[in-house]
Design a protein around this motif. Structure first.
Motif, PDB file in Angstrom:
ATOM      1  N   ILE A  92     -33.436  -4.310 -43.305  1.00 58.12           N
ATOM      2  CA  ILE A  92     -34.886  -4.108 -43.285  1.00 58.12           C
ATOM      3  C   ILE A  92     -35.527  -4.671 -44.556  1.00 58.12           C
ATOM      4  CG2 ILE A  92     -36.690  -2.342 -43.390  1.00 58.12           C
ATOM      5  CD1 ILE A  92     -34.993  -0.646 -41.500  1.00 58.12           C
ATOM      6  N   LYS A  93     -34.878  -4.462 -45.687  1.00 58.62           N
ATOM      7  CA  LYS A  93     -35.423  -4.962 -46.956  1.00 58.62           C
ATOM      8  C   LYS A  93     -35.474  -6.488 -47.002  1.00 58.62           C
ATOM      9  CE  LYS A  93     -34.152  -1.055 -49.916  1.00 58.62           C
ATOM     10  NZ  LYS A  93     -33.327  -0.607 -51.087  1.00 58.62           N
ATOM     11  N   ALA A  95     -35.658  -8.468 -44.279  1.00 54.08           N
ATOM     12  CA  ALA A  95     -36.309  -9.035 -43.094  1.00 54.08           C
ATOM     13  C   ALA A  95     -37.639  -9.680 -43.458  1.00 54.08           C
ATOM     14  CB  ALA A  95     -36.521  -7.947 -42.054  1.00 54.08           C
ATOM     15  N   ASP A  98     -41.891  -8.720 -38.508  1.00 51.62           N
ATOM     16  CA  ASP A  98     -41.996  -7.370 -37.962  1.00 51.62           C
ATOM     17  C   ASP A  98     -41.014  -7.129 -36.825  1.00 51.62           C
ATOM     18  OD1 ASP A  98     -44.024  -6.861 -39.741  1.00 51.62           O
ATOM     19  OD2 ASP A  98     -45.643  -7.269 -38.312  1.00 51.62           O
ATOM     20  N   THR A 100     -37.947  -8.236 -36.431  1.00 48.19           N
ATOM     21  CA  THR A 100     -36.627  -7.905 -36.969  1.00 48.19           C
ATOM     22  C   THR A 100     -36.615  -6.500 -37.553  1.00 48.19           C
ATOM     23  OG1 THR A 100     -36.147 -10.224 -37.493  1.00 48.19           O
ATOM     24  CG2 THR A 100     -34.846  -8.554 -38.650  1.00 48.19           C
ATOM     25  N   ILE A 101     -37.668  -6.141 -38.256  1.00 55.39           N
ATOM     26  CA  ILE A 101     -37.765  -4.802 -38.834  1.00 55.39           C
ATOM     27  C   ILE A 101     -37.715  -3.736 -37.747  1.00 55.39           C
ATOM     28  CG2 ILE A 101     -39.282  -3.204 -40.064  1.00 55.39           C
ATOM     29  CD1 ILE A 101     -40.265  -5.583 -41.724  1.00 55.39           C
ATOM     30  N   GLU A 102     -38.467  -3.925 -36.667  1.00 60.77           N
ATOM     31  CA  GLU A 102     -38.478  -2.954 -35.575  1.00 60.77           C
ATOM     32  C   GLU A 102     -37.123  -2.887 -34.884  1.00 60.77           C
ATOM     33  OE1 GLU A 102     -40.802  -0.699 -34.804  1.00 60.77           O
ATOM     34  OE2 GLU A 102     -41.726  -1.439 -36.659  1.00 60.77           O
ATOM     35  N   LEU A 104     -34.230  -3.393 -36.231  1.00 58.59           N
ATOM     36  CA  LEU A 104     -33.316  -2.660 -37.095  1.00 58.59           C
ATOM     37  C   LEU A 104     -33.669  -1.174 -37.161  1.00 58.59           C
ATOM     38  CD1 LEU A 104     -32.994  -5.305 -39.941  1.00 58.59           C
ATOM     39  CD2 LEU A 104     -31.180  -4.589 -38.374  1.00 58.59           C
ATOM     40  N   LYS A 105     -34.953  -0.861 -37.154  1.00 53.95           N
ATOM     41  CA  LYS A 105     -35.358   0.550 -37.156  1.00 53.95           C
ATOM     42  C   LYS A 105     -34.841   1.257 -35.905  1.00 53.95           C
ATOM     43  CE  LYS A 105     -39.560   0.511 -40.003  1.00 53.95           C
ATOM     44  NZ  LYS A 105     -41.021   0.753 -40.004  1.00 53.95           N
ATOM     45  N   ASN A 108     -31.433   2.844 -36.072  1.00 51.22           N
ATOM     46  CA  ASN A 108     -31.215   4.076 -36.824  1.00 51.22           C
ATOM     47  C   ASN A 108     -30.761   5.186 -35.886  1.00 51.22           C
ATOM     48  OD1 ASN A 108     -31.723   3.768 -39.682  1.00 51.22           O
ATOM     49  ND2 ASN A 108     -33.845   3.297 -39.140  1.00 51.22           N
ATOM     50  N   ALA A 219     -30.107  -8.836 -38.347  1.00 53.59           N
ATOM     51  CA  ALA A 219     -30.850  -9.047 -39.588  1.00 53.59           C
ATOM     52  C   ALA A 219     -30.733 -10.464 -40.121  1.00 53.59           C
ATOM     53  CB  ALA A 219     -30.361  -8.063 -40.645  1.00 53.59           C
TER      54      ALA A 219
END
Length: 291
Positions: A92-93, A95, A98, A100-102, A104-105, A108, A219
């Motif tokens: 996430i850090k 990326a 958006d 890719t961030i979503e 990876l989120k 979780n 990622a």
């Protein structure tokens, strides 16, 4: 002598990996409507009050929404550092978009709680079933215990009525209340309870490698599990052998109902780590597991 020990270590590791991928008892899926259950005391017997086991699992998907890997979250399950959680955080850090961030989120892990129970009115109501509850259901159970005491006691315990409304990810709601009438539970039923300590024990080198690789792919990074030279070979061998999607007990627990909206905790809908796959995805995963 050292060669024999090395072989034994290798075999033991591979046996653990195989055991972790085997299909195990599936969690009970609450039907729409009311279901009466009785939670059972600790599977550890004696005076141990632990009637539940924490659990969490990572579902890592690609940009097409296809599940690439499923692996136990050691932080949610055992309260230990989780390499997958760390890898997701790193991804996430790093990326740059958006999407890719979503993605990876969504990998979780949500928090779940495993419990043994019997279903009242079921033809096999003396056979314990596995209950996998999200935070909302579990909080309601804890509130009932605070008011009624040990509801798991075989003689003096309290039955629960769990009502389910809806069937989708966004429209499923549950309510949990004490049943109007409770019955005792035969002692022999507890002897059939699932050992939840063994049930959640599914860590394995190849599964970890697969999950970290999937996170890295999502990622755009290259990730690999930390392993000593003595175990690296075994982990690599497992990853090469496992051509198909690695399945673990975590897949059995990703029911759309478990962490769906709960009437008493509507904020759960907004927590991305609590999202669930739908029933079609669950059926596909379980069919692959059995095959």
């Amino acid at each position: 002598m050292s060669k024999a020990l090395t072989i034994m270590d290798l075999v033991a590791k591979k046996q653990k990996e195989i055991q972790a991928k085997k299909g195990r008892a599936r969690p009970f899926k609450f039907p729409i409507g009311k279901t009466k259950i009785r939670l059972l005391p600790s599977w550890r017997l004696g005076d141990d009050p632990q009637f539940f086991h924490d659990f969490g699992s990572h579902y890592i998907k690609n940009d097409k929404g296809e599940t690439e890997a499923v692996y136990v979250c050691t932080e949610k399950t055992f309260g230990q550092d989780c390499e997958i959680c760390k890898a997701i955080g790193m991804g996430i850090k790093s990326a740059h978009d958006d999407e890719t961030i979503e993605l990876l989120k969504d990998a979780n892990s949500g928090q779940q709680y495993l419990m043994n129970a019997i279903v009242r009115g079921d033809a096999n109501n003396k056979e314990p079933v596995l209950i996998a509850a999200g935070i909302g259901i579990f909080e309601s159970i804890c509130e009932i215990i605070a008011e009624y005491g040990d509801i798991t006691d075989l003689k003096e315990g309290v039955d629960l009525t769990i009502s389910r409304e809806g069937s989708g990810r966004n429209d499923t709601k549950y309510t949990v209340i004490p049943a109007a009438k409770s019955e005792s539970v035969p002692k022999e039923v507890l002897g059939k309870a699932l050992n939840l300590d063994e049930y959640v024990s599914q860590e394995n080198e190849s599964g970890l490698h697969k999950a970290l690789t999937a996170v890295g792919s999502a990622a755009g990074l290259l990730m690999a599990p930390k392993s000593s030279p003595a175990t690296a070979g075994a982990g690599e061998m497992g990853a090469i052998e496992d051509k198909s999607l690695s399945k673990s007990i975590a897949e059995e627990l990703k029911d759309d109902a478990v962490d769906a909206d709960f009437e008493e905790v509507p904020e759960m809908k907004e927590a991305p780590i609590e999202d669930d796959i739908n029933e079609d995805e669950l059926d596909e995963l379980l069919a692959d597991l059995d095959g």
